[in-house]
Design a protein around this motif. Sequence first.
Motif, PDB file in Angstrom:
ATOM      1  N   ALA A 149      84.232   7.179  39.975  1.00 42.86           N
ATOM      2  CA  ALA A 149      84.113   5.788  40.416  1.00 42.86           C
ATOM      3  C   ALA A 149      85.243   4.920  39.900  1.00 42.86           C
ATOM      4  CB  ALA A 149      82.775   5.211  39.955  1.00 42.86           C
ATOM      5  N   GLY A 150      86.047   5.446  38.942  1.00 41.94           N
ATOM      6  CA  GLY A 150      87.122   4.664  38.360  1.00 41.94           C
ATOM      7  C   GLY A 150      86.617   3.547  37.479  1.00 41.94           C
ATOM      8  N   MET A 151      85.462   3.752  36.843  1.00 39.50           N
ATOM      9  CA  MET A 151      84.844   2.720  36.025  1.00 39.50           C
ATOM     10  C   MET A 151      85.019   3.038  34.539  1.00 39.50           C
ATOM     11  SD  MET A 151      83.708   0.718  38.332  1.00 39.50           S
ATOM     12  CE  MET A 151      82.582  -0.389  37.484  1.00 39.50           C
ATOM     13  N   PRO A 152      85.167   2.007  33.681  1.00 38.07           N
ATOM     14  CA  PRO A 152      85.295   2.244  32.241  1.00 38.07           C
ATOM     15  C   PRO A 152      84.004   2.795  31.661  1.00 38.07           C
ATOM     16  CG  PRO A 152      85.108  -0.109  32.702  1.00 38.07           C
ATOM     17  CD  PRO A 152      85.257   0.576  34.026  1.00 38.07           C
ATOM     18  N   SER A 153      84.113   3.867  30.895  1.00 36.14           N
ATOM     19  CA  SER A 153      82.920   4.547  30.388  1.00 36.14           C
ATOM     20  C   SER A 153      82.112   3.685  29.445  1.00 36.14           C
ATOM     21  CB  SER A 153      83.333   5.848  29.683  1.00 36.14           C
ATOM     22  OG  SER A 153      82.213   6.516  29.155  1.00 36.14           O
ATOM     23  N   GLU A 154      82.798   2.904  28.585  1.00 34.02           N
ATOM     24  CA  GLU A 154      82.096   2.185  27.524  1.00 34.02           C
ATOM     25  C   GLU A 154      81.225   1.052  28.057  1.00 34.02           C
ATOM     26  OE1 GLU A 154      85.321   2.612  27.722  1.00 34.02           O
ATOM     27  OE2 GLU A 154      85.767   4.103  26.167  1.00 34.02           O
ATOM     28  N   THR A 155      81.619   0.431  29.160  1.00 35.36           N
ATOM     29  CA  THR A 155      80.919  -0.760  29.635  1.00 35.36           C
ATOM     30  C   THR A 155      80.203  -0.542  30.968  1.00 35.36           C
ATOM     31  OG1 THR A 155      82.943  -1.578  30.696  1.00 35.36           O
ATOM     32  CG2 THR A 155      82.518  -2.298  28.435  1.00 35.36           C
ATOM     33  N   THR A 156      80.075   0.717  31.380  1.00 37.31           N
ATOM     34  CA  THR A 156      79.451   1.038  32.665  1.00 37.31           C
ATOM     35  C   THR A 156      78.323   2.033  32.478  1.00 37.31           C
ATOM     36  OG1 THR A 156      81.583   0.730  33.777  1.00 37.31           O
ATOM     37  CG2 THR A 156      79.869   1.887  35.006  1.00 37.31           C
ATOM     38  N   GLU A 157      77.258   1.861  33.259  1.00 37.76           N
ATOM     39  CA  GLU A 157      76.166   2.827  33.297  1.00 37.76           C
ATOM     40  C   GLU A 157      76.069   3.424  34.692  1.00 37.76           C
ATOM     41  OE1 GLU A 157      72.854   1.383  30.067  1.00 37.76           O
ATOM     42  OE2 GLU A 157      72.797   0.467  32.054  1.00 37.76           O
ATOM     43  N   VAL A 158      75.641   4.681  34.741  1.00 40.65           N
ATOM     44  CA  VAL A 158      75.363   5.346  36.007  1.00 40.65           C
ATOM     45  C   VAL A 158      73.849   5.450  36.167  1.00 40.65           C
ATOM     46  CG1 VAL A 158      75.561   7.480  37.327  1.00 40.65           C
ATOM     47  CG2 VAL A 158      77.506   6.670  35.995  1.00 40.65           C
ATOM     48  N   TRP A 159      73.360   4.988  37.306  1.00 45.43           N
ATOM     49  CA  TRP A 159      71.934   5.062  37.604  1.00 45.43           C
ATOM     50  C   TRP A 159      71.711   6.014  38.766  1.00 45.43           C
ATOM     51  CZ3 TRP A 159      67.758   2.061  35.535  1.00 45.43           C
ATOM     52  CH2 TRP A 159      68.137   1.204  34.499  1.00 45.43           C
ATOM     53  N   LEU A 160      70.689   6.854  38.655  1.00 48.68           N
ATOM     54  CA  LEU A 160      70.266   7.707  39.751  1.00 48.68           C
ATOM     55  C   LEU A 160      69.192   6.970  40.537  1.00 48.68           C
ATOM     56  CD1 LEU A 160      70.159  10.401  41.283  1.00 48.68           C
ATOM     57  CD2 LEU A 160      68.496  11.196  39.584  1.00 48.68           C
ATOM     58  N   ASP A 161      69.466   6.760  41.816  1.00 51.43           N
ATOM     59  CA  ASP A 161      68.526   6.071  42.699  1.00 51.43           C
ATOM     60  C   ASP A 161      67.438   7.068  43.084  1.00 51.43           C
ATOM     61  OD1 ASP A 161      67.211   4.496  44.491  1.00 51.43           O
ATOM     62  OD2 ASP A 161      68.867   4.285  45.897  1.00 51.43           O
ATOM     63  N   ALA A 162      66.337   7.061  42.324  1.00 50.04           N
ATOM     64  CA  ALA A 162      65.282   8.057  42.503  1.00 50.04           C
ATOM     65  C   ALA A 162      64.238   7.568  43.505  1.00 50.04           C
ATOM     66  CB  ALA A 162      64.618   8.363  41.169  1.00 50.04           C
ATOM     67  N   ALA A 163      63.528   8.525  44.094  1.00 50.66           N
ATOM     68  CA  ALA A 163      62.488   8.193  45.063  1.00 50.66           C
ATOM     69  C   ALA A 163      61.370   7.420  44.383  1.00 50.66           C
ATOM     70  CB  ALA A 163      61.943   9.474  45.692  1.00 50.66           C
ATOM     71  N   GLY A 164      60.756   6.514  45.119  1.00 47.54           N
ATOM     72  CA  GLY A 164      59.644   5.759  44.581  1.00 47.54           C
ATOM     73  C   GLY A 164      60.041   4.624  43.674  1.00 47.54           C
ATOM     74  N   GLY A 165      61.343   4.303  43.639  1.00 47.94           N
ATOM     75  CA  GLY A 165      61.788   3.193  42.812  1.00 47.94           C
ATOM     76  C   GLY A 165      61.905   3.499  41.334  1.00 47.94           C
ATOM     77  N   HIS A 166      61.833   4.783  40.965  1.00 45.93           N
ATOM     78  CA  HIS A 166      61.919   5.170  39.558  1.00 45.93           C
ATOM     79  C   HIS A 166      63.372   5.484  39.182  1.00 45.93           C
ATOM     80  CE1 HIS A 166      57.581   5.170  39.381  1.00 45.93           C
ATOM     81  NE2 HIS A 166      57.516   6.029  40.392  1.00 45.93           N
ATOM     82  N   ASP A 167      64.261   4.500  39.342  1.00 43.06           N
ATOM     83  CA  ASP A 167      65.665   4.691  38.985  1.00 43.06           C
ATOM     84  C   ASP A 167      65.781   4.931  37.486  1.00 43.06           C
ATOM     85  OD1 ASP A 167      65.860   3.998  41.583  1.00 43.06           O
ATOM     86  OD2 ASP A 167      66.998   2.159  41.273  1.00 43.06           O
TER      87      ASP A 167
ATOM     88  N   ASP B 289      69.368 -15.102  21.380  1.00 43.39           N
ATOM     89  CA  ASP B 289      69.730 -14.123  22.404  1.00 43.39           C
ATOM     90  C   ASP B 289      71.236 -13.942  22.453  1.00 43.39           C
ATOM     91  OD1 ASP B 289      67.107 -13.761  23.090  1.00 43.39           O
ATOM     92  OD2 ASP B 289      67.191 -14.981  24.919  1.00 43.39           O
ATOM     93  N   ARG B 290      71.663 -12.680  22.500  1.00 46.22           N
ATOM     94  CA  ARG B 290      73.071 -12.339  22.662  1.00 46.22           C
ATOM     95  C   ARG B 290      73.167 -11.227  23.709  1.00 46.22           C
ATOM     96  NH1 ARG B 290      73.611 -16.511  20.501  1.00 46.22           N
ATOM     97  NH2 ARG B 290      74.667 -16.990  18.517  1.00 46.22           N
ATOM     98  N   VAL B 291      74.110 -11.366  24.651  1.00 45.49           N
ATOM     99  CA  VAL B 291      74.292 -10.359  25.697  1.00 45.49           C
ATOM    100  C   VAL B 291      75.526  -9.527  25.367  1.00 45.49           C
ATOM    101  CG1 VAL B 291      74.688  -9.948  28.155  1.00 45.49           C
ATOM    102  CG2 VAL B 291      73.224 -11.846  27.423  1.00 45.49           C
ATOM    103  N   VAL B 292      75.364  -8.198  25.353  1.00 42.15           N
ATOM    104  CA  VAL B 292      76.478  -7.291  25.047  1.00 42.15           C
ATOM    105  C   VAL B 292      76.722  -6.386  26.246  1.00 42.15           C
ATOM    106  CG1 VAL B 292      76.060  -7.346  22.561  1.00 42.15           C
ATOM    107  CG2 VAL B 292      74.918  -5.619  23.946  1.00 42.15           C
ATOM    108  N   ASP B 293      77.967  -5.878  26.364  1.00 38.32           N
ATOM    109  CA  ASP B 293      78.346  -5.077  27.530  1.00 38.32           C
ATOM    110  C   ASP B 293      78.582  -3.616  27.196  1.00 38.32           C
ATOM    111  OD1 ASP B 293      80.737  -5.141  26.175  1.00 38.32           O
ATOM    112  OD2 ASP B 293      81.896  -6.021  27.800  1.00 38.32           O
ATOM    113  N   HIS B 294      78.104  -3.147  26.045  1.00 40.96           N
ATOM    114  CA  HIS B 294      78.153  -1.726  25.730  1.00 40.96           C
ATOM    115  C   HIS B 294      76.983  -1.357  24.829  1.00 40.96           C
ATOM    116  CE1 HIS B 294      80.801  -4.007  23.053  1.00 40.96           C
ATOM    117  NE2 HIS B 294      80.638  -3.116  22.113  1.00 40.96           N
ATOM    118  N   ARG B 295      76.614  -0.080  24.840  1.00 38.89           N
ATOM    119  CA  ARG B 295      75.373   0.349  24.202  1.00 38.89           C
ATOM    120  C   ARG B 295      75.526   0.740  22.736  1.00 38.89           C
ATOM    121  NH1 ARG B 295      70.755   0.658  26.661  1.00 38.89           N
ATOM    122  NH2 ARG B 295      70.698   0.389  28.922  1.00 38.89           N
ATOM    123  N   VAL B 296      76.729   0.866  22.250  1.00 37.71           N
ATOM    124  CA  VAL B 296      76.939   1.196  20.841  1.00 37.71           C
ATOM    125  C   VAL B 296      77.726   0.069  20.199  1.00 37.71           C
ATOM    126  CG1 VAL B 296      77.935   2.827  19.208  1.00 37.71           C
ATOM    127  CG2 VAL B 296      76.871   3.673  21.305  1.00 37.71           C
TER     128      VAL B 296
END
Length: 247
Positions: A128-146, A180-187
């Motif tokens: 996808a050409g997306m930065p690994s640290e600030t991007t998540e990949v979601w699987l669009d699962a059946a039934g809305g259970h992404d 509240d603080r919003v961050v753009d990476h998980r670590v």
Amino acid sequence: MNLTSSSSISSNNHCGTTTHSGPGLFEIQISDQSLQFTPKVIDDPVLTGSQILSIANARPASDFLLFQILRDGALEMVRPEQTVDLRNAGTEKFLVFRSDRSFRFFLDERAFDWGASYISGATIKRLAGMPSETTEVWLDAAGGHDRVIDDNEMVDLASPGTERFVTRTIQITIKVNSRDRVVDHRVLTYWEVVKLAYPEAVPSDQIIYSIDYASGPHQNPNGSLVDTQSVTVKEGMKFYVTPTDKS
């Protein structure tokens, strides 16, 4: 399913112009499904798919699939008898898979044909050409259970149905000293957490910052954080940062 149509790869990461390494020499770059490319220098401007597989030590050719990454980012299958002219711009990158079939999935509404039955979250981000640290990949699962696909998680593309992936910019709301603080990476590192509480904070011989946290993910539900350490965060996680004068 056997597929021969082309699919799209991010042109930011994979396209370019053919590199001439010297008089009469051409450089091509070959990768497997990891998308880590290795350069190869050759003296023939026109190669067949079989010759490229041979250069990649992919023998016998019947056991492998070869894809060419085109200048516009498209990924196109190259048959063993098909020729590729390296004198054309943007023809130098190739992917080799040990496989007899390709698998189709969708990424951000674009169709991709992949030469292996498994693909990792990290590889999807590269496609996808997306930065690994600030991007998540979601699987669009059946039934809305992404669900989120971790970088090292392998998704089975051979399972029934066509997988659909979506990339999203990470936005996680945590509480730091009840704010509240919003961050753009998980670590987050120790100092990243400190600066969320005290933006002007810098390493000092006079002040030390104590960090405690709670309501974290399963791998670190609660604990403390010291300088040089990092912590994985999740939505709603709580941090308590306390400055102490060492003098």
